[in-house]
Design a protein around this motif. Structure first.
Motif, PDB file in Angstrom:
ATOM      1  N   PHE A  61      23.883  -6.444 -62.717  1.00  6.33           N
ATOM      2  CA  PHE A  61      24.480  -5.160 -61.812  1.00  6.33           C
ATOM      3  C   PHE A  61      24.820  -4.057 -62.617  1.00  6.33           C
ATOM      4  CE2 PHE A  61      28.340  -3.493 -60.192  1.00  6.33           C
ATOM      5  CZ  PHE A  61      28.132  -3.331 -58.691  1.00  6.33           C
ATOM      6  N   ASP A  62      25.340  -4.109 -63.847  1.00  7.21           N
ATOM      7  CA  ASP A  62      25.915  -3.110 -64.744  1.00  7.21           C
ATOM      8  C   ASP A  62      24.372  -2.100 -65.003  1.00  7.21           C
ATOM      9  OD1 ASP A  62      28.651  -3.914 -64.393  1.00  7.21           O
ATOM     10  OD2 ASP A  62      28.552  -4.586 -66.716  1.00  7.21           O
ATOM     11  N   THR A  63      23.299  -2.652 -64.805  1.00 13.98           N
ATOM     12  CA  THR A  63      22.250  -1.754 -65.417  1.00 13.98           C
ATOM     13  C   THR A  63      21.596  -1.018 -63.751  1.00 13.98           C
ATOM     14  OG1 THR A  63      20.653  -3.402 -64.885  1.00 13.98           O
ATOM     15  CG2 THR A  63      21.401  -3.161 -67.037  1.00 13.98           C
ATOM     16  N   ILE A  64      22.329  -1.337 -62.973  1.00 11.98           N
ATOM     17  CA  ILE A  64      21.742  -0.594 -61.394  1.00 11.98           C
ATOM     18  C   ILE A  64      22.861  -0.206 -60.671  1.00 11.98           C
ATOM     19  CG2 ILE A  64      19.594  -1.914 -61.543  1.00 11.98           C
ATOM     20  CD1 ILE A  64      20.609  -3.753 -59.371  1.00 11.98           C
ATOM     21  N   TYR A  65      24.231  -0.220 -60.890  1.00 10.42           N
ATOM     22  CA  TYR A  65      25.270   0.100 -60.179  1.00 10.42           C
ATOM     23  C   TYR A  65      25.241   1.415 -59.804  1.00 10.42           C
ATOM     24  CZ  TYR A  65      27.819   2.449 -63.640  1.00 10.42           C
ATOM     25  OH  TYR A  65      28.297   3.248 -64.691  1.00 10.42           O
ATOM     26  N   GLN A  66      24.561   2.295 -60.447  1.00 17.46           N
ATOM     27  CA  GLN A  66      24.666   3.851 -60.240  1.00 17.46           C
ATOM     28  C   GLN A  66      23.453   4.064 -58.854  1.00 17.46           C
ATOM     29  OE1 GLN A  66      23.375   2.452 -62.870  1.00 17.46           O
ATOM     30  NE2 GLN A  66      21.477   3.772 -63.308  1.00 17.46           N
ATOM     31  N   CYS A  67      22.523   3.260 -58.766  1.00 15.88           N
ATOM     32  CA  CYS A  67      21.510   3.368 -57.666  1.00 15.88           C
ATOM     33  C   CYS A  67      22.344   3.575 -56.196  1.00 15.88           C
ATOM     34  CB  CYS A  67      20.541   2.628 -57.974  1.00 15.88           C
ATOM     35  SG  CYS A  67      19.868   2.432 -59.561  1.00 15.88           S
ATOM     36  N   ASN A  68      21.826   4.216 -55.449  1.00 15.01           N
ATOM     37  CA  ASN A  68      22.167   4.300 -54.106  1.00 15.01           C
ATOM     38  C   ASN A  68      21.179   4.542 -53.072  1.00 15.01           C
ATOM     39  OD1 ASN A  68      21.492   7.106 -54.516  1.00 15.01           O
ATOM     40  ND2 ASN A  68      23.108   7.890 -53.445  1.00 15.01           N
ATOM     41  N   TYR A  69      19.777   4.214 -53.402  1.00 17.29           N
ATOM     42  CA  TYR A  69      18.705   4.453 -52.841  1.00 17.29           C
ATOM     43  C   TYR A  69      17.714   3.721 -53.343  1.00 17.29           C
ATOM     44  CZ  TYR A  69      16.408   7.462 -49.203  1.00 17.29           C
ATOM     45  OH  TYR A  69      15.649   7.924 -48.017  1.00 17.29           O
ATOM     46  N   VAL A  70      16.655   3.330 -52.380  1.00 14.95           N
ATOM     47  CA  VAL A  70      15.492   2.623 -52.620  1.00 14.95           C
ATOM     48  C   VAL A  70      14.147   2.950 -51.902  1.00 14.95           C
ATOM     49  CG1 VAL A  70      16.135   0.723 -50.986  1.00 14.95           C
ATOM     50  CG2 VAL A  70      14.482   0.189 -53.056  1.00 14.95           C
ATOM     51  N   MET A  71      13.212   2.919 -52.492  1.00 14.58           N
ATOM     52  CA  MET A  71      11.762   3.178 -51.936  1.00 14.58           C
ATOM     53  C   MET A  71      11.065   1.972 -52.288  1.00 14.58           C
ATOM     54  SD  MET A  71      10.452   6.276 -54.398  1.00 14.58           S
ATOM     55  CE  MET A  71       8.617   6.184 -53.834  1.00 14.58           C
ATOM     56  N   TYR A  72      10.199   1.448 -51.278  1.00 10.16           N
ATOM     57  CA  TYR A  72       9.438   0.315 -51.324  1.00 10.16           C
ATOM     58  C   TYR A  72       8.076   0.543 -50.666  1.00 10.16           C
ATOM     59  CZ  TYR A  72      11.084  -1.402 -46.912  1.00 10.16           C
ATOM     60  OH  TYR A  72      11.670  -1.861 -45.767  1.00 10.16           O
ATOM     61  N   GLN A  73       7.310  -0.202 -51.057  1.00  7.39           N
ATOM     62  CA  GLN A  73       5.761  -0.218 -50.549  1.00  7.39           C
ATOM     63  C   GLN A  73       5.287  -1.624 -50.628  1.00  7.39           C
ATOM     64  OE1 GLN A  73       2.544   1.115 -52.841  1.00  7.39           O
ATOM     65  NE2 GLN A  73       1.996   2.566 -51.470  1.00  7.39           N
ATOM     66  N   ASN A  74       4.834  -2.104 -49.426  1.00  8.52           N
ATOM     67  CA  ASN A  74       4.149  -3.472 -49.401  1.00  8.52           C
ATOM     68  C   ASN A  74       2.564  -3.355 -49.423  1.00  8.52           C
ATOM     69  OD1 ASN A  74       6.460  -5.238 -48.984  1.00  8.52           O
ATOM     70  ND2 ASN A  74       6.645  -4.120 -46.785  1.00  8.52           N
ATOM     71  N   ALA A  75       2.150  -3.005 -50.820  1.00  5.75           N
ATOM     72  CA  ALA A  75       0.863  -2.694 -51.195  1.00  5.75           C
ATOM     73  C   ALA A  75      -0.275  -3.356 -50.276  1.00  5.75           C
ATOM     74  CB  ALA A  75       0.512  -2.506 -52.453  1.00  5.75           C
ATOM     75  N   LYS A  76      -0.235  -4.620 -50.117  1.00 10.12           N
ATOM     76  CA  LYS A  76      -1.056  -5.672 -49.566  1.00 10.12           C
ATOM     77  C   LYS A  76      -1.505  -5.193 -48.177  1.00 10.12           C
ATOM     78  CE  LYS A  76      -2.436 -10.293 -48.919  1.00 10.12           C
ATOM     79  NZ  LYS A  76      -1.982 -11.721 -49.136  1.00 10.12           N
ATOM     80  N   PHE A  77      -0.350  -4.682 -47.583  1.00  8.77           N
ATOM     81  CA  PHE A  77      -0.610  -4.469 -46.183  1.00  8.77           C
ATOM     82  C   PHE A  77      -0.806  -3.038 -45.707  1.00  8.77           C
ATOM     83  CE2 PHE A  77       1.655  -8.527 -46.820  1.00  8.77           C
ATOM     84  CZ  PHE A  77       0.762  -9.276 -45.956  1.00  8.77           C
ATOM     85  N   THR A  78      -0.128  -1.869 -46.444  1.00  3.81           N
ATOM     86  CA  THR A  78      -0.156  -0.688 -46.416  1.00  3.81           C
ATOM     87  C   THR A  78       0.139   0.170 -47.545  1.00  3.81           C
ATOM     88  OG1 THR A  78       0.840   1.059 -44.887  1.00  3.81           O
ATOM     89  CG2 THR A  78       2.460  -0.553 -45.796  1.00  3.81           C
ATOM     90  N   ASP A  79      -0.262   1.574 -47.559  1.00  2.00           N
ATOM     91  CA  ASP A  79      -0.004   2.323 -48.594  1.00  2.00           C
ATOM     92  C   ASP A  79       1.338   3.243 -48.205  1.00  2.00           C
ATOM     93  OD1 ASP A  79      -0.926   4.011 -46.577  1.00  2.00           O
ATOM     94  OD2 ASP A  79      -2.585   5.081 -47.752  1.00  2.00           O
ATOM     95  N   LYS A  80       1.800   3.065 -46.990  1.00  2.00           N
ATOM     96  CA  LYS A  80       3.190   3.753 -46.692  1.00  2.00           C
ATOM     97  C   LYS A  80       4.482   3.429 -47.590  1.00  2.00           C
ATOM     98  CE  LYS A  80       6.365   4.010 -42.554  1.00  2.00           C
ATOM     99  NZ  LYS A  80       6.569   5.333 -42.809  1.00  2.00           N
ATOM    100  N   TRP A  81       4.984   4.328 -47.890  1.00  2.00           N
ATOM    101  CA  TRP A  81       6.429   4.106 -48.599  1.00  2.00           C
ATOM    102  C   TRP A  81       7.419   3.957 -47.629  1.00  2.00           C
ATOM    103  CZ3 TRP A  81       7.273   2.657 -53.505  1.00  2.00           C
ATOM    104  CH2 TRP A  81       6.009   2.690 -54.469  1.00  2.00           C
TER     105      TRP A  81
END
Length: 105
Positions: A61-81
Motif C-alpha cells: 500500500f505505501d508504495t502506491i497510495y499516492q496514485c489516483n488513476y489507472v489506465m489498462y489495456q486487455n491486449a489479447k482482445f483490443t489495443d484500446k486503453w
C-alpha cells in the motif's frame, strides 16, 4: 512480455471523479502520451481486467497510495486503453493492495 496479458499502469494525475477539472486531447495518441507520462507503477502480466472492478495489485500500500488513476489495456482482445479513477485502496497484506476503480467517461 506476453502480449496476451493485461497491462495496468497506476498514475498520479490532476483529476478527480467530480469532473470539475477535465483534460481534453486532440486524439488517442496524445491522450496515451499524457497519461503514460504520469505513470508511477506499471504491471504487465495481469489477467483480463473488468470495467469498474477491483484490481489486486501486487504491491505494498505505501508504495502506491499516492496514485489516483489507472489506465489498462486487455491486449489479447483490443489495443484500446481504458482510463479510470481509483475510488478506494485497501491494504490486504505486505504484497497485495486492492484498488477499486471507476471508469472515467
Amino acid at each position: 512480455m506476453n502480449d496476451n496479458m493485461t497491462r495496468v499502469y497506476l498514475l498520479k494525475v490532476p483529476l478527480e471523479n467530480d469532473y470539475k477539472h477535465s483534460l481534453y486531447f486532440k486524439n488517442k495518441d496524445d491522450q496515451y502520451t499524457y497519461f503514460n507520462s504520469k505513470k508511477v507503477k506499471e504491471f504487465k502480466e495481469f489477467t483480463y481486467q473488468r470495467k469498474d472492478h477491483i484490481i489486486r495489485i501486487p504491491a505494498h500500500f505505501d508504495t502506491i497510495y499516492q496514485c489516483n488513476y489507472v489506465m489498462y489495456q486487455n491486449a489479447k482482445f483490443t489495443d484500446k486503453w481504458f482510463y479510470a479513477f481509483i475510488k478506494d485502496m485497501k491494504y490486504i497484506n505486505d504484497d497485495v493492495t486492492h484498488i477499486e476503480i471507476e471508469t472515467d467517461v
